[in-house]
Each structure stands twice: as C-alpha cells, then as structure tokens.
Design a protein around this motif. Structure first.
Motif, PDB file in Angstrom:
ATOM      1  N   UNK A 145       0.834  -1.204   0.000  1.00 20.45           N
ATOM      2  CA  UNK A 145       0.000   0.000   0.000  1.00 20.45           C
ATOM      3  C   UNK A 145       0.867   1.251   0.000  1.00 20.45           C
ATOM      4  N   UNK A 146       0.679   2.102  -1.015  1.00 20.27           N
ATOM      5  CA  UNK A 146       1.466   3.331  -1.109  1.00 20.27           C
ATOM      6  C   UNK A 146       0.794   4.499  -0.393  1.00 20.27           C
ATOM      7  N   UNK A 147      -0.539   4.570  -0.452  1.00 21.82           N
ATOM      8  CA  UNK A 147      -1.256   5.670   0.179  1.00 21.82           C
ATOM      9  C   UNK A 147      -2.719   5.299   0.405  1.00 21.82           C
ATOM     10  N   UNK A 148      -3.250   5.759   1.537  1.00 22.96           N
ATOM     11  CA  UNK A 148      -4.669   5.644   1.836  1.00 22.96           C
ATOM     12  C   UNK A 148      -5.225   7.051   1.989  1.00 22.96           C
ATOM     13  N   UNK A 149      -6.280   7.378   1.219  1.00 14.97           N
ATOM     14  CA  UNK A 149      -6.895   8.701   1.294  1.00 14.97           C
ATOM     15  C   UNK A 149      -8.368   8.556   1.660  1.00 14.97           C
ATOM     16  N   UNK A 150      -8.853   9.466   2.503  1.00  9.94           N
ATOM     17  CA  UNK A 150     -10.224   9.411   2.990  1.00  9.94           C
ATOM     18  C   UNK A 150     -10.875  10.778   2.903  1.00  9.94           C
ATOM     19  N   UNK A 151     -12.155  10.783   2.524  1.00  8.00           N
ATOM     20  CA  UNK A 151     -12.968  12.000   2.547  1.00  8.00           C
ATOM     21  C   UNK A 151     -14.170  11.732   3.445  1.00  8.00           C
ATOM     22  N   UNK A 152     -14.447  12.662   4.366  1.00 10.13           N
ATOM     23  CA  UNK A 152     -15.522  12.498   5.342  1.00 10.13           C
ATOM     24  C   UNK A 152     -16.464  13.687   5.263  1.00 10.13           C
ATOM     25  N   UNK A 153     -17.755  13.419   5.195  1.00 12.43           N
ATOM     26  CA  UNK A 153     -18.742  14.488   5.128  1.00 12.43           C
ATOM     27  C   UNK A 153     -18.700  15.343   6.392  1.00 12.43           C
ATOM     28  N   UNK A 154     -18.601  16.660   6.227  1.00 14.25           N
ATOM     29  CA  UNK A 154     -18.454  17.563   7.370  1.00 14.25           C
ATOM     30  C   UNK A 154     -19.727  17.649   8.211  1.00 14.25           C
TER      31      UNK A 154
END
Length: 210
Positions: free
Chosen positions: A161-170
């Motif tokens: 795994x090179x990178x884990x990215x996450x987006x979370x609703x504000x």
C-alpha cells in the motif's frame, strides 16, 4: 480481497477522523473520534468501487451494499456487474463468486491484528510513527468534506500500500470516499452513499446464503 481490507480500514479509520478540527489538528481529531468509535455499533451504505490498473484497458466499476457490525464483521454484497459476496467474520474472510466458481475462505489474522494495533487500540502518536499523515478541512478541494492522507513509513507496508486517502462528510461525519493507491500503481476507489450509523441489522445480514 482488497475490497474487504478497504472496508476494514474505512470503518476503523473513519471513527477517528470524523471530528471537527483544524487542518493540523490530527491529535484532536483522533481523540474525539475515539469517542465516536465507542458509540458506533453498525454501519450500512451503498458503494461504488472503481478499480484502475495497468493490466486493464479501462477501469472496472462495481456496485453493491456494505454492512458492518463492530468489532469485526463486514459483508460486501456486489450486485453489478456481477453478483459476489465478500464476508469477513473475525479472522476469516470468505469470497463467494458464483460466475467464476470461486468459494474460498482465507485466514486474515495478520491483517486484523494490524488494524487492531494501529487503528483501534493505538494512539495518534502510534499512527504518526507508522504513517505520514496529512489532514485538511477543505476535503482536498472538495467543499463539505474533510480530507485525510496516510502514507506508510514501514517498508513492509509500502510494498503493498502506497497511500490511503479518505474524505468524510463535514455535516454527517460519515464516509464519502476512500482511495487506496497500491505500490504497483493500481488504484481502488470506493465512494459511499446512503451511509447510516447504528441501524438495526437483520439476523441473517451476515449469512452467505441469504
């Protein structure tokens, strides 16, 4: 297999990033998120999974539903373009893919242990020792979302795994999207809709023959 791992990471990581904090306030996000973690028992959602690879002429898109029951049960039921089920129950992962005559069970003890160690039982400091972490409250340019990027420091993890990215609703503080970039350059993105925390689950939710 990567879908199931992504599901574990999503439900583990999102419990501590879902907090209102400044862009550099990861420690505060983690502390507040641990409180959220204690209250979250189940999670349900619709998902769209997109896989991009140098071995593919074009990305593959799949859709389905996800159910999570903490601490360690996850099931993904794919409905399009092909029916399949990925079930994680404790330290076992079962993949049932009728059209490909696949029905196998895999021991995922090592992966579960790492998730527990770093994402559930660990501290913010522990995570910083294992990952380069970047947080932004603008959702990496997306209005209405928080953004978290995690780059592994350990060679053993970077080999996969090179990178884990996450987006979370504000507003809801529930997951919007997750992207996993693998060491070979492949990408897997999961976007989530109709995300609901602590919904009651049917007794047969985690049955493979439902």
């Amino acid at each position: 297999m990567f879908s199931a791992v992504a599901a574990i990471l999503a439900t583990s990581v999102l419990t501590f990033v879902s907090a209102n904090a400044s862009p550099d306030g990861f420690d505060d996000m983690y502390a507040r998120g641990q409180q959220v973690n204690g209250a979250m028992k189940t999670l349900t959602a619709r998902f769209t999974e997109t896989t991009t690879s140098t071995l593919l002429t074009k990305p593959i898109t799949a859709r389905g539903r996800l159910w999570v029951e903490r601490p360690s049960r996850v099931i993904l039921r794919y409905t399009d373009p092909d029916i399949r089920v990925v079930l994680m129950d404790g330290n076992r992962m079962t993949v049932a893919w009728p059209s490909r005559n696949i029905n196998q069970t895999i021991d995922i003890t090592a992966a579960q242990d790492r998730v527990q160690k770093y994402f559930v039982n660990g501290t913010a400091a522990d995570l910083r020792r294992q990952f380069e972490i970047e947080t932004r409250d603008d959702g990496d340019g997306r209005r209405g979302a928080y953004y978290v990027s995690m780059v592994p420091k350990r060679k053993q993890i970077r080999e996969t795994l090179a990178r884990l990215e996450l987006w979370v609703d504000r507003t809801s503080m529930l997951p919007d999207e997750m992207k996993m970039t693998f060491a070979n350059g492949d990408l897997k993105t999961m976007t989530f809709e109709d995300v609901v925390a602590n919904a009651p689950l049917d007794a047969r939710t985690f049955s493979l023959d439902r």
